[in-house]
Design an enzyme around this catalytic site. Sequence first.
Site, PDB file in Angstrom:
ATOM      1  N   ASN B 310      26.465 -21.523 -10.170  1.00 49.89           N
ATOM      2  CA  ASN B 310      27.139 -21.184  -8.925  1.00 49.89           C
ATOM      3  C   ASN B 310      28.232 -20.153  -9.145  1.00 49.89           C
ATOM      4  O   ASN B 310      28.074 -18.982  -8.812  1.00 49.89           O
ATOM      5  CB  ASN B 310      27.704 -22.469  -8.297  1.00 49.89           C
ATOM      6  CG  ASN B 310      28.230 -22.227  -6.901  1.00 49.89           C
ATOM      7  OD1 ASN B 310      28.369 -21.098  -6.469  1.00 49.89           O
ATOM      8  ND2 ASN B 310      28.519 -23.290  -6.190  1.00 49.89           N
ATOM      9  N   ASP B 311      29.319 -20.576  -9.760  1.00 56.87           N
ATOM     10  CA  ASP B 311      30.453 -19.666  -9.869  1.00 56.87           C
ATOM     11  C   ASP B 311      30.142 -18.433 -10.707  1.00 56.87           C
ATOM     12  O   ASP B 311      30.680 -17.364 -10.444  1.00 56.87           O
ATOM     13  CB  ASP B 311      31.650 -20.413 -10.462  1.00 56.87           C
ATOM     14  CG  ASP B 311      32.141 -21.512  -9.523  1.00 56.87           C
ATOM     15  OD1 ASP B 311      32.044 -21.313  -8.303  1.00 56.87           O
ATOM     16  OD2 ASP B 311      32.597 -22.554 -10.001  1.00 56.87           O
ATOM     17  N   VAL B 312      29.250 -18.573 -11.681  1.00 57.55           N
ATOM     18  CA  VAL B 312      28.977 -17.425 -12.548  1.00 57.55           C
ATOM     19  C   VAL B 312      28.129 -16.365 -11.851  1.00 57.55           C
ATOM     20  O   VAL B 312      27.887 -15.298 -12.403  1.00 57.55           O
ATOM     21  CB  VAL B 312      28.276 -17.831 -13.865  1.00 57.55           C
ATOM     22  CG1 VAL B 312      29.201 -18.691 -14.701  1.00 57.55           C
ATOM     23  CG2 VAL B 312      26.965 -18.513 -13.623  1.00 57.55           C
TER      24      VAL B 312
END
Lengths: 87, 384
Positions: B310-312
């Site tokens: 997700n965040d990456v």
Amino acid sequence: MAALFVFVLASFAGLEVITKVPPTLHTPLMSGANAISGIAVIGAMVVAGPDQLNLTVWLGLIAIVFATINVVGGFLVTDRMLQMFKK
Amino acid sequence: MTAMPQMVGLLNGLGGAASALVAIAEFYRLLGEGTVPLSAVSTAILGSLIGGVTFTGSAIAFAKLQGLITGKPVSLPGQQIINIILFVCFIVGSGLLLINPLNTTAFLGITAIALVLGLFLVLPIGGGDMPVVISLLNSLSGLAASAAGFVVMNNVLIIAGALVGASGLILTEIMCKGMNRSLPNVLFSAFGGAATGGGSAAADAGDKSIHQIDAEEGAMMLGYARSVVIVPGYGMAVAQAQHSVRELADQLTKKGVDVKYAIHPVAGRMPGHMNVLLAEANVSYSQLHDMDDINPEFERTDVALVIGANDVVNPDAKTDPGSPIYGMPILEVDKAKNTIVIKRSMQPGYAGIDNNLFYRDKTMMYFGSAKEAVAQLVSEIKQL
């Protein structure tokens, strides 16, 4: 003082060697390094050496147990990981 | 194999504890002889500090990774001040001990403080920062062994400890770079807590629409693509989906699709976590690509398949200066012609922020646990 020199030189050697490890192998590298830090088992054996039982020896014994788990466990884990990379 | 990060954390803690015990034991041995030289006192202090912090810090990291306690950052009100006070107490205790080396109360006191400091150091750190913490603790356990080496004056210990310390330090550095955050920032900011939750991004999410697809459509997109880049994340590790992912890649390759894997440096919970999992599933080395290698490739990629990451892959990190993860290098899946995101729900990722990627026209959401979702894709692709 000599010990300090040894420490600094070993740190440099470590930095030099380990910057060359590719990211793929970072996990095995880490768990291998982790196993090596169990080298404290040597220190533990040194302090647990004397034959009269006192606090030092007891602490040393516990330290031996912990460090041995660290070394054995660490190398087993690393080995399992490296097996997977072997093709 | 999925339990690897906590395994490493646990072993690490034992190593740290052993080193601390060696330092303490040696101190008591010298105490028994009636004279404790100044050099031995100072190394014993260092040994118990580093070893103690490593021990309790690793124990907390283990508990967090194992799910025994919440993976979210936990901090007391005024945590920073408490830490500073503890540290000052430690310094004072060490001073007392240096003046009077026979003061066992002071020695026990500073050892206890070291243990508490370890707790407070790791508790406020959230799950996604674990790669940094694990490698830092690894480094510390090396330094602890080194310190124990100084205490008992043993060169082997000093050298091995220094090597481990150096390797841990490099990994920590790499992990921090992967998040574009400094080490103090990771350690002291309680990232992802309520304070930095990025409320604005989550609030305006309601009126955006997402495109949802099922396994059949997903299989069509993948099967008829020329090139696919798979982006694995922690979700894949949790679902143990690596074998299904490999099978998917095999099926695609059979259909003549060019399959690559894109690995973000901080994907997962420890350095190189994704690499190990994929290697376990017998994915060939040469298919794994680092962030810098693969980013220019996304423009030429037909489908980017994001599995449990997700965040990456959050494009806000590049475009939105207000985002808490602004500046973090990401895998630029938004540049691919299409993106399929396999995810359990619309829950935000570890950083607690909404991901703009999911609302883009080119992004298809495929909800489900990574393992089943990928397995369904595989069976659909077989029928193509």
